[in-house]
Design a protein around this motif. Structure first.
Motif, PDB file in Angstrom:
ATOM      1  N   UNK A 113       7.676  10.498   3.803  1.00  0.00           N
ATOM      2  CA  UNK A 113       6.667   9.453   3.637  1.00  0.00           C
ATOM      3  C   UNK A 113       6.969   8.631   2.378  1.00  0.00           C
ATOM      4  N   UNK A 114       6.657   7.351   2.455  1.00  0.00           N
ATOM      5  CA  UNK A 114       6.848   6.445   1.318  1.00  0.00           C
ATOM      6  C   UNK A 114       6.177   6.985   0.055  1.00  0.00           C
ATOM      7  N   UNK A 115       4.988   7.581   0.246  1.00  0.00           N
ATOM      8  CA  UNK A 115       4.216   8.058  -0.903  1.00  0.00           C
ATOM      9  C   UNK A 115       4.901   9.238  -1.604  1.00  0.00           C
ATOM     10  N   UNK A 164      -0.144   4.264  -0.092  1.00  0.00           N
ATOM     11  CA  UNK A 164      -0.744   5.369   0.665  1.00  0.00           C
ATOM     12  C   UNK A 164      -0.691   5.135   2.170  1.00  0.00           C
ATOM     13  N   UNK A 165       0.044   4.129   2.585  1.00  0.00           N
ATOM     14  CA  UNK A 165       0.154   3.819   4.009  1.00  0.00           C
ATOM     15  C   UNK A 165       0.966   4.907   4.710  1.00  0.00           C
ATOM     16  N   UNK A 166       0.526   5.341   5.915  1.00  0.00           N
ATOM     17  CA  UNK A 166       1.299   6.375   6.613  1.00  0.00           C
ATOM     18  C   UNK A 166       2.566   5.789   7.233  1.00  0.00           C
ATOM     19  N   UNK A 167       3.674   5.891   6.530  1.00  0.00           N
ATOM     20  CA  UNK A 167       4.913   5.316   7.045  1.00  0.00           C
ATOM     21  C   UNK A 167       6.105   6.048   6.436  1.00  0.00           C
ATOM     22  N   UNK A 207       0.834  -1.203   0.000  1.00  0.00           N
ATOM     23  CA  UNK A 207       0.000   0.000   0.000  1.00  0.00           C
ATOM     24  C   UNK A 207       0.861   1.241   0.000  1.00  0.00           C
ATOM     25  N   UNK A 242      11.082   3.941   8.796  1.00  0.00           N
ATOM     26  CA  UNK A 242      10.250   2.926   9.422  1.00  0.00           C
ATOM     27  C   UNK A 242       9.991   1.760   8.471  1.00  0.00           C
ATOM     28  N   UNK A 243       9.872   2.072   7.195  1.00  0.00           N
ATOM     29  CA  UNK A 243       9.668   1.026   6.185  1.00  0.00           C
ATOM     30  C   UNK A 243      10.872   0.089   6.156  1.00  0.00           C
TER      31      UNK A 243
END
Lengths: 276, 249
Positions: free
Chosen positions: B133-135, B86-89, B84, B93-94
């Motif tokens: 953020x990943x996004x 759009x996950x808040x990460x 995902x 942290x990923x």
């Protein structure tokens, strides 16, 4: 305002309802955040409506509606979870079936309850102010247990929600975790039915979490904010409803909806302040 | 010892055979490419090696142990579409999610993992985006974050699925430099349908189309590619500007 405070000091049931509502909102923030990132809102809706079948059956056989609702919600959630894991059956179809069959079973059972007429609207719209203290305590215990499990297993729940494939590769019991999350979701739904009624469960489960999502950079941050937003809406909604003699569940949902749409609007107007 | 060893592995979905009697040995320290047409069984083979699927017959071993007992030895870099976005990460942290699987992570362990993740990001020159953020990452950045994640817990082999699917040619070049450096310490296997990229860089190519043929890079040309891909491949070789000679890489 001073009137509300005086009422709070005077009426134990009002304090209990407030406490129960806030505790439920906190659990709801935690489990609801997982449900929102996994896009499971409608699963919760299906489970909520399935629980009406359990409520009807419980009242028909003279059992407690809370236990009937819990049993039906958990069974419905596990059924959905199992269907999803097996693949094949379209989840959308399964949810719709559970949703309406549960509702139908509840209506039929309630119509057969003898002695006194049961008003289904108690369950449809909820009324935390009318719930007896012992049921409120039972719901509180369910809440606390669900919260403890969600916090204890935060890491695997987060990993499964973000990247299920990685969780599988790491050898985590993904299927068991999914069914456990579905069970937690069912228990939270039952607690929520008491606060806002089963028709509006989806709203209190998802609106605070969706609001929090817009301002959060991590899942844990989202959970904390969702719990805060949900608790605030529940507390304020409950007291306003008490003070103005409005239906409590609907007042809470209107507040949560207002906060959510307000947050969306705020971010639209000031896009760079929102975090993406 | 072999990093990966498949013996007479067959696998099918609902009776449709995908892999037939595939035997494969990838020695420790190799930089191998696994190529083949779509539907040729590449992803299936990868899933067998990662323990996501069980073979119908035959055996799959990682460093001499069955896959179920060798978790943590393989780091996996997926294609982007698998999680995902759009996950808040955050990127940091990923990365910290990689490594050994665990149901409970105590605060001390969490701190240790975040430290390891920060060191990996630094090694990839990504410290500046640790909090992003990943996004919000570019394709190349995200890919390096995923490689860093796969390296958590110091695996002995790195498996990459379609490494060139989402990056431009510049990022592709950077990627190769990173992989060549990593190959000094661990075995690397790239899985791709992109014959050009793979055969330019790797030392051994395995061609998979239900059955398996292994060749050193220089032979992965002409007749063999024709045999695997048919005329379509020859057209790509002639018109597409891909080169397969080591000295041009």
């Amino acid at each position: 305002m001073s009137g509300i405070l005086a009422d709070l000091a005077q009426h134990g049931f009002l304090r209990n309802a407030l406490l129960g509502g806030i505790l439920t909102s906190v659990v709801c923030g935690v489990v609801g955040s997982l449900a929102v990132v996994r896009k499971m809102g409608y699963v919760a809706g299906g489970v909520a409506h399935a629980s009406l079948g359990g409520i009807g059956a419980a009242l028909l056989f003279g059992a407690s509606s809370l236990w009937g609702a819990s049993a039906a919600a958990v069974a419905g959630a596990l059924l959905l979870g199992w269907m999803t894991l097996r693949g094949g059956e379209n989840e959308d179809t399964a949810i719709s079936a559970l949703w309406s069959v549960g509702m139908a079973a509840g209506v039929v059972c309630l119509s057969r309850v003898e002695g006194y007429a049961v008003d289904p609207s108690t369950f449809l719209f909820g009324n935390i102010l009318l719930i007896p203290a012992d049921e409120l305590l039972a719901a509180g215990i369910i809440d606390a247990a669900a919260l403890a499990v969600a916090i204890l297993l935060y890491h695997p729940f987060k990993l499964c929600a973000f990247d299920e494939e990685l969780a599988r590769i790491q050898g985590l019991p993904v299927a068991a975790l999914h069914l456990l999350l579905m069970t937690l979701l069912a228990l939270v739904v039952v607690a929520l039915i008491q606060v806002v009624g089963l028709l509006m469960v989806i709203a209190l489960l998802t609106l605070p979490a969706a609001t929090a999502r817009r301002f959060s950079r991590s899942l844990s941050g989202m959970m904390v904010r969702a719990a805060a937003v949900g608790s605030a809406c529940t507390a304020v909604g409950l007291l306003v409803a008490w003070d103005r003699n409005l239906p409590a569940g609907a007042t809470i949902i209107l507040l949560a909806g207002g906060v959510y749409f307000g947050a969306v609007l705020l971010q639209r107007l000031r896009p760079h302040r929102g975090e993406r | 010892m072999n990093a990966i060893e498949l013996k007479n592995v067959s696998f099918g979905y609902d009776g449709t055979p995908v892999l037939s009697d595939v035997s494969l040995e990838i020695p420790q320290g190799a930089f191998a490419g696994l190529i083949g047409p779509n539907g040729g069984g590449k992803s299936t083979l990868l899933k067998l090696v990662l323990g996501l699927l069980e073979p119908d017959s035959g055996s799959v071993e990682l460093f001499g142990k069955p896959v179920s007992r060798s978790r943590g030895l393989a780091g996996y870099v997926p294609q982007f579409a698998n999680f995902r976005k759009d996950f808040p990460i955050s990127a940091l942290d990923c990365v910290a999610l990689g490594g050994k699987g665990s149901l409970f992570i105590l605060p001390g362990e969490r701190k240790r993992r975040l430290k390891e993740a920060a060191e990996l990001l630094e090694a990839f020159d990504l410290s500046g985006i640790a909090d992003r953020q990943i996004s919000a990452l570019s394709g190349g950045q995200l890919q390096r974050v995923l490689i860093a994640r796969a390296l958590m817990g110091s695996p002995k082999i790195l498996l990459m699925d379609e490494p060139t699917a989402n990056v431009d040619s510049h990022a592709e070049h950077c990627l190769f430099e990173i992989l060549r450096e990593l190959n000094k310490k661990l075995t690397i296997v790239l899985v791709s349908h992109d014959v050009g990229f793979i055969s330019e860089y790797v030392s051994t190519v395995f061609c998979l189309n239900r059955r398996l043929v292994a060749h050193p890079t220089s032979a992965a040309e002409g007749e063999l590619l024709h045999e695997l891909y048919g005329d379509q491949m020859r057209r790509i070789l002639h018109d597409g500007g891909h080169h397969h000679h080591g000295e041009e890489a």
